[in-house]
Design an enzyme around this catalytic site. Sequence first.
Site, mmCIF file in Angstrom:
data_model
loop_
_atom_site.group_PDB
_atom_site.id
_atom_site.type_symbol
_atom_site.label_atom_id
_atom_site.label_comp_id
_atom_site.label_asym_id
_atom_site.label_seq_id
_atom_site.Cartn_x
_atom_site.Cartn_y
_atom_site.Cartn_z
ATOM 1 N N SER A 132 0.898 -1.220 0.150
ATOM 2 C CA SER A 132 0.067 0.070 -0.091
ATOM 3 C C SER A 132 0.960 1.115 -0.036
ATOM 4 C CB SER A 132 -0.948 0.029 1.116
ATOM 5 O OG SER A 132 -1.985 0.903 0.894
ATOM 6 N N ASP A 146 -10.231 -5.629 -2.697
ATOM 7 C CA ASP A 146 -9.507 -4.595 -2.058
ATOM 8 C C ASP A 146 -10.413 -3.353 -2.005
ATOM 9 O OD1 ASP A 146 -8.168 -2.438 -1.175
ATOM 10 O OD2 ASP A 146 -6.073 -3.504 -1.691
ATOM 11 N N HIS A 173 -7.419 -6.137 1.237
ATOM 12 C CA HIS A 173 -6.253 -5.070 1.337
ATOM 13 C C HIS A 173 -5.343 -5.541 2.551
ATOM 14 C CE1 HIS A 173 -4.097 -1.535 0.380
ATOM 15 N NE2 HIS A 173 -3.845 -1.065 1.555
HETATM 16 N N1 LIG Z 1 -8.668 3.203 7.908
HETATM 17 C C1 LIG Z 1 -7.978 2.196 8.191
HETATM 18 C C2 LIG Z 1 -6.809 2.444 7.020
HETATM 19 C C3 LIG Z 1 -5.353 1.598 7.653
HETATM 20 C C4 LIG Z 1 -4.892 0.737 6.770
HETATM 21 O O1 LIG Z 1 -5.565 -0.078 6.131
HETATM 22 N N2 LIG Z 1 -3.729 0.327 6.828
HETATM 23 C C5 LIG Z 1 -3.238 -0.715 6.222
HETATM 24 C C6 LIG Z 1 -2.225 -0.031 5.060
HETATM 25 S S1 LIG Z 1 -3.380 1.006 4.017
HETATM 26 C C7 LIG Z 1 -2.080 1.774 3.176
HETATM 27 O O2 LIG Z 1 -0.837 2.010 3.271
HETATM 28 C C8 LIG Z 1 -2.400 -1.716 7.031
HETATM 29 O O3 LIG Z 1 -1.260 -2.240 6.708
HETATM 30 N N3 LIG Z 1 -2.711 -1.624 8.164
HETATM 31 C C9 LIG Z 1 -2.198 -2.442 9.162
HETATM 32 C C10 LIG Z 1 -2.571 -3.765 9.333
HETATM 33 O O4 LIG Z 1 -1.794 -4.527 10.291
HETATM 34 O O5 LIG Z 1 -3.276 -4.291 8.809
HETATM 35 C C11 LIG Z 1 -7.263 2.095 9.621
HETATM 36 O O6 LIG Z 1 -7.330 3.245 10.161
HETATM 37 O O7 LIG Z 1 -7.364 1.163 10.043
#
Ligand SMILES: N[C@@H](CCC(=O)N[C@@H](CSC=O)C(=O)NCC(=O)O)C(=O)O
Length: 277
Positions: free
Chosen positions: A145, A221, A254
């Site tokens: 991401s 996603d 995602h």
């Molecule tokens: N609104 C969500 C967005 C945060 C999210 O989805 N983070 C992803 C990366 S998104 C793009 O860079 C992520 O890797 N999260 C950490 C995980 O361990 O899954 C929110 O605030 O949660």
Amino acid sequence: MQRIEAHASHGGVQEVWQHRSAVLDCELRFGIYLPPQAQAGPCPVLYWLSGLTCSEQNFITKAGAQRYAAEHGLIVVAPDTSPRGADVANVDSYDLGQGAGFYLNATREPWSRHYRMHDYVVDELPALVEANFPATAARAVSGHSMGGHGALVLALRNPGRYRSVSAFSPIVAPSQVPWGEKAFGNYLGEDRAAWLEWDACALVAGAAERLPLLVDQGEADEFLATQLRPELLEQACDAAGHPLLLRRRAGYDHSYYFIASFLDEHFAHHAQALRRG
Ligand SMILES: N[C@@H](CCC(=O)N[C@@H](CSC=O)C(=O)NCC(=O)O)C(=O)O
């Protein structure tokens, strides 16, 4: 430099270190997995760049990377995603400030003093890793991401620096999507021409090295149509004649469940490039 964690894993050790970064002007943590092969001699290094809201912990605890690193004899370095600390600029927002460094060098106040993740990941961190761990100078880069954007941009901006590059669900055109517009507007200012230096789709056109891009993207996603838009990378690579393998994976979202499902293929890709003489 202080070791914060050490866990035996797949015959090697998963460690977390904290150090003072001169580039970021703050303390920062990074994860480093040392495979069993590192006990016998130096190993090549895969740098993993995580996404929004992540620290050094997400990838090392969720992806299952240690098994593949041990299989291929790769060191894996996973830095935090931004400068950190009480005196580091921040806002109450998951997509700007701490946890959202976007792997660029900020030029606007109040961000420019600490937010220099490009120089940290490209220069300072490898120098530290190669001086203090059994690491060779053979490097690869991957990420997810915001970190996928980081991996693509670092490889495209720094020809010869990385043997291979890959990304999961990358923000391929930050200049054209809300996450990137918000971050770039704050970190770089309103001159959109300056944004293009940090945008993979823009950088592909003038890339000095045609390093193949490997990208995996989940079709389910939740950010696909709004923030990620892989079709823009396809179009940019087609126009530039840049090699791209974009795999659309039906049913995947995602999350780290997606990353963990195909990470073995990314490790095989990087290991092949890193083991070349
Ligand atoms: N609104 C969500 C967005 C945060 C999210 O989805 N983070 C992803 C990366 S998104 C793009 O860079 C992520 O890797 N999260 C950490 C995980 O361990 O899954 C929110 O605030 O949660």
